[in-house]
Design an enzyme around this catalytic site. Structure first.
Site, PDB file in Angstrom:
ATOM      1  N   LYS A  74       0.811  -1.041  -0.176  1.00  0.00           N
ATOM      2  CA  LYS A  74       0.138  -0.058   0.063  1.00  0.00           C
ATOM      3  C   LYS A  74       0.866   1.075   0.015  1.00  0.00           C
ATOM      4  O   LYS A  74       1.719   1.387   0.816  1.00  0.00           O
ATOM      5  CB  LYS A  74      -0.780   0.034   1.356  1.00  0.00           C
ATOM      6  CG  LYS A  74      -1.719   1.014   1.173  1.00  0.00           C
ATOM      7  CD  LYS A  74      -2.845   0.939   2.615  1.00  0.00           C
ATOM      8  CE  LYS A  74      -4.008   2.101   2.649  1.00  0.00           C
ATOM      9  NZ  LYS A  74      -4.783   1.797   3.699  1.00  0.00           N
ATOM     10  N   SER A 149      -9.703   2.365   2.613  1.00  0.00           N
ATOM     11  CA  SER A 149      -8.963   2.877   1.800  1.00  0.00           C
ATOM     12  C   SER A 149      -7.838   2.113   0.977  1.00  0.00           C
ATOM     13  O   SER A 149      -7.404   2.549   0.365  1.00  0.00           O
ATOM     14  CB  SER A 149      -8.085   4.051   2.637  1.00  0.00           C
ATOM     15  OG  SER A 149      -7.288   3.204   3.665  1.00  0.00           O
ATOM     16  N   SER A 173     -10.356  -0.015   7.056  1.00  0.00           N
ATOM     17  CA  SER A 173      -9.618  -0.013   5.668  1.00  0.00           C
ATOM     18  C   SER A 173      -9.002  -1.233   5.308  1.00  0.00           C
ATOM     19  O   SER A 173      -8.534  -1.156   3.909  1.00  0.00           O
ATOM     20  CB  SER A 173      -8.721   1.028   5.546  1.00  0.00           C
ATOM     21  OG  SER A 173      -9.043   2.111   5.327  1.00  0.00           O
TER      22      SER A 173
HETATM   23  N1  GLN Z   1     -13.479   4.804   6.201  1.00  0.00           N
HETATM   24  C1  GLN Z   1     -12.829   5.344   7.305  1.00  0.00           C
HETATM   25  C2  GLN Z   1     -12.207   6.654   7.110  1.00  0.00           C
HETATM   26  O1  GLN Z   1     -12.478   7.229   6.090  1.00  0.00           O
HETATM   27  C3  GLN Z   1     -11.582   4.125   7.701  1.00  0.00           C
HETATM   28  C4  GLN Z   1     -10.457   4.488   6.855  1.00  0.00           C
HETATM   29  C5  GLN Z   1      -9.340   3.636   7.310  1.00  0.00           C
HETATM   30  O2  GLN Z   1      -9.643   2.457   7.763  1.00  0.00           O
HETATM   31  N2  GLN Z   1      -8.114   4.278   6.493  1.00  0.00           N
HETATM   32  O3  GLN Z   1     -11.551   7.204   7.880  1.00  0.00           O
END
Ligand code: GLN
Length: 491
Positions: A74, A149, A173
């Site tokens: 990532k 994400s 995410s």
């Molecule tokens: N969807 C959540 C956010 O927008 C979680 C994102 C994540 O886990 N990095 O913050």
């Protein structure tokens, strides 16, 4: 070849039936031919040099189980010699002088970096549409989001562009994109995987973990990912329970007598009927494997959304203050004075969602609102964690439910509606706020013309340090089902 698991590839490599160079070339070819926008940076020269080194290790007899196996990182893990953008224009040309601990550990294990994969900007998002470099398309359906994400990581596994990927989970995410792409992912207990070199979003929540095809593969990857790191002050020590364990060690335990808590709050209003049907069928499968289902309640679930969306932006506003045009990345080209340079740099470098969160975070931390929002959210965070402890104390061994209320939605559907995105995080945020480990495994598909090819994920939540147990539970399920072996058409 690309449908093989890490376990199978490792066996082929060790038996010298295939070389890492051949395997790596195969994946590089697939990446080049793919149209999902999962990969942001590839560098065949760097990659093939690592593959050649892995082949040398295998020939010498000094290879470990992951030596020669390709992996996608990532693009939030800094990597020496590669660009690391965090999905942001701010870091579009940033090259780190050092490797993140996670990358360093996989490098020493002999894994081969295939490239860096797409994500929502600074990991803020649930659909990948916040990436400054265009969203990833879900390999199951190009109209659908891959989740976020870690959308690039999950899509890369689903499209078989890599057998392994790193990911991070702050509020879901790892689990949600794994669910949307029909692959397996695990977010470990907070503090087990080093955050050193993992570009910070919300430090008290961020946690790295693997995404792969199977639970067994995730166990193999976790063996090299988990461990104390003196360079991360929140990294747990062995004395605190962060042992260098073998996560494959429990993979043959029967599930007889396992008590699965089924929280009523995870099956209420808002849960799509097709997701519910797939998740309930998975629960029945666990009953066949000898488990019992126990109704439980996690009463603070609905508070996890406001709580998370105060704490995460608060920490983000602080973490992202370092991107000021002086130390890292982008700097505006024209400005009047220092203040103006900061303003223009940040207005140009950050996307809308990141700016929104910096503003919310700054607001909830400012004098006069701090007690009303931030301190209050911290108190509720503790109550959310207490809900889980009450359940684990005497009612159940693990908790299961959906990962997300729906299957992947269409690209564009929620792109201009941040609240709609936030609401879809309802089943993953509490686990993160509590710091607990959670997994997502594929358990079926949606229903109807549109959703029939969009995967559904089952979430499995355990108590602190229960990763080995979760992996075994997922593994037992994957021994008797084949959802994890399904691949999108044409793969
Ligand atoms: N969807 C959540 C956010 O927008 C979680 C994102 C994540 O886990 N990095 O913050």
């Amino acid at each position: 070849m690309h449908n093989k698991t890490i376990k199978e590839l490792s066996a082929l490599l060790h038996a010298k039936q295939i070389s890492s160079t051949e395997l790596t070339r195969h994946y590089l070819g697939r990446i080049e031919a793919s149209g999902h926008n999962a990969f942001l940076h590839v560098d065949p020269e760097l990659t093939l040099a690592q593959a050649a080194a892995a082949d040398a290790r295998i020939a010498e007899g000094t290879a470990g189980p992951l030596t020669g196996v390709p992996i996608a990182h990532k693009d939030i893990f800094v990597t020496r010699g590669w660009r690391t953008t965090a999905g942001s224009k701010m870091l579009a040309n940033y090259v780190s002088p050092f490797d993140a601990t996670v990358v360093e550990r996989f490098n020493s294990a002999g894994m081969v970096t295939l490239g860096k994969v797409n994500l929502d900007e600074f990991a803020m998002g649930s659909s990948n549409e916040n990436s400054a470099f265009a969203p990833v398309h879900n390999p199951w359906d190009a109209q659908a989001v891959p989740g976020g994400s870690s959308g690039g990581s999950a899509a890369a596994i689903a499209a078989r562009l890599a057998p392994a990927a790193t990911a991070t989970d702050t509020g879901g995410s790892i689990r949600q994109p794994a669910a949307f792409c029909g692959v397996t992912g695990i977010k470990p207990t907070y503090g087990r995987v080093s955050r050193f070199g993992m570009i910070a979003f919300a430090s008290s929540l961020d946690q790295g973990g693997p995404i792969a095809q199977t639970a067994e593969d995730c166990a193999l990857l976790l063996n090299d990912m988990v461990g104390h790191d003196v360079r991360d002050s929140t990294s747990l020590t062995p004395e605190q329970g962060n042992l260098q364990e073998d996560f494959t060690r429990e993979l043959n335990q029967p599930l007889t007598g396992l008590r699965i808590g089924v929280p009523s709050e995870y099956f209420g209003e808002g849960l799509a009927s097709d997701v519910e049907a797939a998740v309930r069928a998975a629960l029945e499968q666990f009953v066949k494997l000898g488990a019992t289902l126990v109704d439980i309640s996690l009463p603070k679930t609905s508070l996890s959304i406001p709580t998370y969306y105060i704490i995460a932006p608060a920490e983000a506003s602080s973490n992202l203050s370092r991107f000021d045009g002086v130390r890292y990345g982008h700097r505006a080209s024209e400005y009047k004075d220092l203040q103006d340079m900061y303003k223009k740099t940040r207005a140009e470098g950050f996307g809308r969602e990141v700016q929104r969160r910096i503003m919310v975070g700054t607001y909830v931390l400012c004098h006069g609102y701090y007690d009303a929002y931030y301190v209050q959210a911290q108190k509720i965070r503790r109550l959310i964690a207490d809900d889980f402890q009450a359940a684990f104390a005497d009612k159940c061994d693990v908790i299961m439910g959906p990962v997300a209320p729906t299957v992947a939605w269409d690209l564009g559907d929620k792109a201009n509606d941040p609240v709609a995105n936030y609401l879809a995080d309802i089943y993953t945020l509490s686990t993160s706020l509590a710091g607990l480990p959670g997994m997502s495994i594929p358990c079926g598909f949606g229903q109807g013309e549109k959703n029939a090819k969009r995967p559904v994920g089952l979430q499995i939540i355990g108590n602190y340090f229960a990763e080995a147990k979760l992996l075994n539970i997922a593994h037992q399920y994957q021994q008797v089902t084949d959802w994890h072996q399904r691949a999108p058409d044409g793969v």
